[in-house]
Design a protein around this motif. Sequence first.
Motif, PDB file in Angstrom:
ATOM      1  N   HIS A  40      -5.798  -0.332  -3.943  1.00 26.87           N
ATOM      2  CA  HIS A  40      -6.879  -1.145  -3.383  1.00 26.87           C
ATOM      3  C   HIS A  40      -6.897  -2.577  -3.925  1.00 26.87           C
ATOM      4  O   HIS A  40      -6.314  -2.873  -4.961  1.00 26.87           O
ATOM      5  CB  HIS A  40      -8.227  -0.469  -3.641  1.00 26.87           C
ATOM      6  N   CYS A  41      -7.611  -3.427  -3.204  1.00 26.15           N
ATOM      7  CA  CYS A  41      -7.759  -4.839  -3.573  1.00 26.15           C
ATOM      8  C   CYS A  41      -8.964  -4.986  -4.494  1.00 26.15           C
ATOM      9  O   CYS A  41     -10.076  -4.614  -4.127  1.00 26.15           O
ATOM     10  CB  CYS A  41      -7.946  -5.687  -2.322  1.00 26.15           C
ATOM     11  N   HIS A  42      -8.761  -5.543  -5.677  1.00 29.55           N
ATOM     12  CA  HIS A  42      -9.858  -5.764  -6.620  1.00 29.55           C
ATOM     13  C   HIS A  42     -10.772  -6.898  -6.165  1.00 29.55           C
ATOM     14  O   HIS A  42     -11.901  -7.004  -6.627  1.00 29.55           O
ATOM     15  CB  HIS A  42      -9.311  -6.095  -8.013  1.00 29.55           C
ATOM     16  N   GLU A  43     -10.297  -7.742  -5.280  1.00 27.57           N
ATOM     17  CA  GLU A  43     -11.068  -8.902  -4.850  1.00 27.57           C
ATOM     18  C   GLU A  43     -12.067  -8.576  -3.747  1.00 27.57           C
ATOM     19  O   GLU A  43     -13.200  -9.021  -3.789  1.00 27.57           O
ATOM     20  CB  GLU A  43     -10.126 -10.016  -4.365  1.00 27.57           C
ATOM     21  N   CYS A  44     -11.633  -7.799  -2.753  1.00 27.33           N
ATOM     22  CA  CYS A  44     -12.515  -7.543  -1.606  1.00 27.33           C
ATOM     23  C   CYS A  44     -12.757  -6.053  -1.349  1.00 27.33           C
ATOM     24  O   CYS A  44     -13.550  -5.707  -0.489  1.00 27.33           O
ATOM     25  CB  CYS A  44     -11.959  -8.198  -0.349  1.00 27.33           C
ATOM     26  N   GLY A  45     -12.040  -5.191  -2.068  1.00 30.53           N
ATOM     27  CA  GLY A  45     -12.237  -3.754  -1.897  1.00 30.53           C
ATOM     28  C   GLY A  45     -11.429  -3.126  -0.776  1.00 30.53           C
ATOM     29  O   GLY A  45     -11.584  -1.933  -0.500  1.00 30.53           O
ATOM     30  N   ALA A  46     -10.556  -3.892  -0.125  1.00 31.75           N
ATOM     31  CA  ALA A  46      -9.727  -3.336   0.955  1.00 31.75           C
ATOM     32  C   ALA A  46      -8.870  -2.199   0.398  1.00 31.75           C
ATOM     33  O   ALA A  46      -8.547  -2.161  -0.787  1.00 31.75           O
ATOM     34  CB  ALA A  46      -8.835  -4.414   1.553  1.00 31.75           C
ATOM     35  N   ALA A  47      -8.504  -1.278   1.277  1.00 25.17           N
ATOM     36  CA  ALA A  47      -7.766  -0.086   0.866  1.00 25.17           C
ATOM     37  C   ALA A  47      -6.370  -0.386   0.326  1.00 25.17           C
ATOM     38  O   ALA A  47      -5.867   0.348  -0.522  1.00 25.17           O
ATOM     39  CB  ALA A  47      -7.666   0.895   2.033  1.00 25.17           C
ATOM     40  N   ASP A  48      -5.719  -1.443   0.808  1.00 28.04           N
ATOM     41  CA  ASP A  48      -4.339  -1.719   0.406  1.00 28.04           C
ATOM     42  C   ASP A  48      -4.148  -3.214   0.166  1.00 28.04           C
ATOM     43  O   ASP A  48      -4.197  -4.013   1.094  1.00 28.04           O
ATOM     44  CB  ASP A  48      -3.384  -1.230   1.495  1.00 28.04           C
ATOM     45  N   ASP A  49      -3.946  -3.588  -1.074  1.00 33.97           N
ATOM     46  CA  ASP A  49      -3.745  -4.987  -1.464  1.00 33.97           C
ATOM     47  C   ASP A  49      -2.257  -5.288  -1.514  1.00 33.97           C
ATOM     48  O   ASP A  49      -1.568  -4.949  -2.462  1.00 33.97           O
ATOM     49  CB  ASP A  49      -4.388  -5.251  -2.828  1.00 33.97           C
ATOM     50  N   THR A  50      -1.759  -5.916  -0.471  1.00 35.51           N
ATOM     51  CA  THR A  50      -0.354  -6.318  -0.389  1.00 35.51           C
ATOM     52  C   THR A  50      -0.294  -7.853  -0.350  1.00 35.51           C
ATOM     53  O   THR A  50      -1.324  -8.516  -0.227  1.00 35.51           O
ATOM     54  CB  THR A  50       0.300  -5.773   0.894  1.00 35.51           C
ATOM     55  N   ALA A  51       0.911  -8.387  -0.406  1.00 36.26           N
ATOM     56  CA  ALA A  51       1.075  -9.833  -0.265  1.00 36.26           C
ATOM     57  C   ALA A  51       0.563 -10.277   1.104  1.00 36.26           C
ATOM     58  O   ALA A  51      -0.092 -11.316   1.223  1.00 36.26           O
ATOM     59  CB  ALA A  51       2.538 -10.224  -0.446  1.00 36.26           C
ATOM     60  N   GLN A  52       0.823  -9.478   2.121  1.00 36.38           N
ATOM     61  CA  GLN A  52       0.366  -9.817   3.464  1.00 36.38           C
ATOM     62  C   GLN A  52      -1.158  -9.818   3.539  1.00 36.38           C
ATOM     63  O   GLN A  52      -1.757 -10.690   4.159  1.00 36.38           O
ATOM     64  CB  GLN A  52       0.947  -8.842   4.492  1.00 36.38           C
ATOM     65  N   HIS A  53      -1.789  -8.850   2.893  1.00 37.97           N
ATOM     66  CA  HIS A  53      -3.259  -8.807   2.844  1.00 37.97           C
ATOM     67  C   HIS A  53      -3.785 -10.092   2.198  1.00 37.97           C
ATOM     68  O   HIS A  53      -4.740 -10.699   2.687  1.00 37.97           O
ATOM     69  CB  HIS A  53      -3.721  -7.573   2.045  1.00 37.97           C
ATOM     70  N   THR A  54      -3.159 -10.509   1.115  1.00 43.23           N
ATOM     71  CA  THR A  54      -3.580 -11.722   0.417  1.00 43.23           C
ATOM     72  C   THR A  54      -3.374 -12.949   1.300  1.00 43.23           C
ATOM     73  O   THR A  54      -4.244 -13.821   1.364  1.00 43.23           O
ATOM     74  CB  THR A  54      -2.800 -11.869  -0.909  1.00 43.23           C
ATOM     75  N   LEU A  55      -2.260 -13.017   1.995  1.00 39.79           N
ATOM     76  CA  LEU A  55      -1.975 -14.155   2.876  1.00 39.79           C
ATOM     77  C   LEU A  55      -2.929 -14.246   4.056  1.00 39.79           C
ATOM     78  O   LEU A  55      -3.381 -15.329   4.402  1.00 39.79           O
ATOM     79  CB  LEU A  55      -0.552 -14.052   3.440  1.00 39.79           C
ATOM     80  N   GLU A  56      -3.240 -13.116   4.684  1.00 38.76           N
ATOM     81  CA  GLU A  56      -3.950 -13.155   5.957  1.00 38.76           C
ATOM     82  C   GLU A  56      -5.397 -12.689   5.953  1.00 38.76           C
ATOM     83  O   GLU A  56      -6.167 -13.145   6.789  1.00 38.76           O
ATOM     84  CB  GLU A  56      -3.216 -12.285   6.987  1.00 38.76           C
ATOM     85  N   GLU A  57      -5.764 -11.776   5.064  1.00 35.08           N
ATOM     86  CA  GLU A  57      -7.027 -11.078   5.265  1.00 35.08           C
ATOM     87  C   GLU A  57      -8.063 -11.210   4.160  1.00 35.08           C
ATOM     88  O   GLU A  57      -9.258 -11.271   4.458  1.00 35.08           O
ATOM     89  CB  GLU A  57      -6.757  -9.581   5.455  1.00 35.08           C
ATOM     90  N   CYS A  58      -7.653 -11.171   2.917  1.00 36.23           N
ATOM     91  CA  CYS A  58      -8.607 -11.053   1.808  1.00 36.23           C
ATOM     92  C   CYS A  58      -9.645 -12.173   1.842  1.00 36.23           C
ATOM     93  O   CYS A  58      -9.301 -13.362   1.829  1.00 36.23           O
ATOM     94  CB  CYS A  58      -7.878 -11.053   0.463  1.00 36.23           C
ATOM     95  N   GLY A  59     -10.908 -11.783   1.906  1.00 34.82           N
ATOM     96  CA  GLY A  59     -11.998 -12.751   1.979  1.00 34.82           C
ATOM     97  C   GLY A  59     -12.104 -13.646   0.762  1.00 34.82           C
ATOM     98  O   GLY A  59     -12.611 -14.765   0.845  1.00 34.82           O
ATOM     99  N   ARG A  60     -11.621 -13.183  -0.368  1.00 36.52           N
ATOM    100  CA  ARG A  60     -11.684 -13.955  -1.614  1.00 36.52           C
ATOM    101  C   ARG A  60     -10.919 -15.272  -1.508  1.00 36.52           C
ATOM    102  O   ARG A  60     -11.263 -16.254  -2.147  1.00 36.52           O
ATOM    103  CB  ARG A  60     -11.134 -13.100  -2.762  1.00 36.52           C
ATOM    104  N   TRP A  61      -9.888 -15.298  -0.687  1.00 36.58           N
ATOM    105  CA  TRP A  61      -9.016 -16.468  -0.597  1.00 36.58           C
ATOM    106  C   TRP A  61      -9.219 -17.262   0.693  1.00 36.58           C
ATOM    107  O   TRP A  61      -8.345 -18.008   1.115  1.00 36.58           O
ATOM    108  CB  TRP A  61      -7.553 -16.039  -0.733  1.00 36.58           C
TER     109      TRP A  61
END
Length: 140
Positions: A40-61
């Motif tokens: 999981h993502c420690h920043e937004c709680g998403a189920a899967d924290d990948t590089a792609q999640h960080t690039l496109e989705e994570c609300g923290r960034w």
Amino acid sequence: MDEWLSRRRGALTYRMTQVVSGHGCFGHYLHRIRREPGPHCHECGAADDTAQHTLEECGRWAVERATLRAATRMADLSLRSVVEAMLGSEKNWNAVVSFCEVIISQKEEAERERETAADALPLRRRRQGRRRRAYARLEP
């Protein structure tokens, strides 16, 4: 790949390599190497924290992502699009480097805090490898 290998600009930074390879402070990777109990993502709680999640989705960034989009004029932040944009111009290359440096440095700092927390799980704690033990012996 040929275009990447024959590029005329830009050296890969340590943090950019983490984003491109997915091997860095991403929950998915840390879980795979058994440093995290889950992906999981420690920043937004998403189920899967990948590089792609960080690039496109994570609300923290979101702010950093908006800055990257404004600098590169990219609507799509898939890894393929980011690499194509980087190869397109030096301005885009520098914008991606800046994004990676800011995001990954903050993720690394949060990772270090989780490692040193008093209540950290044993698998999370910083490991004392051979080099770290040798260096510790040198300290006064």
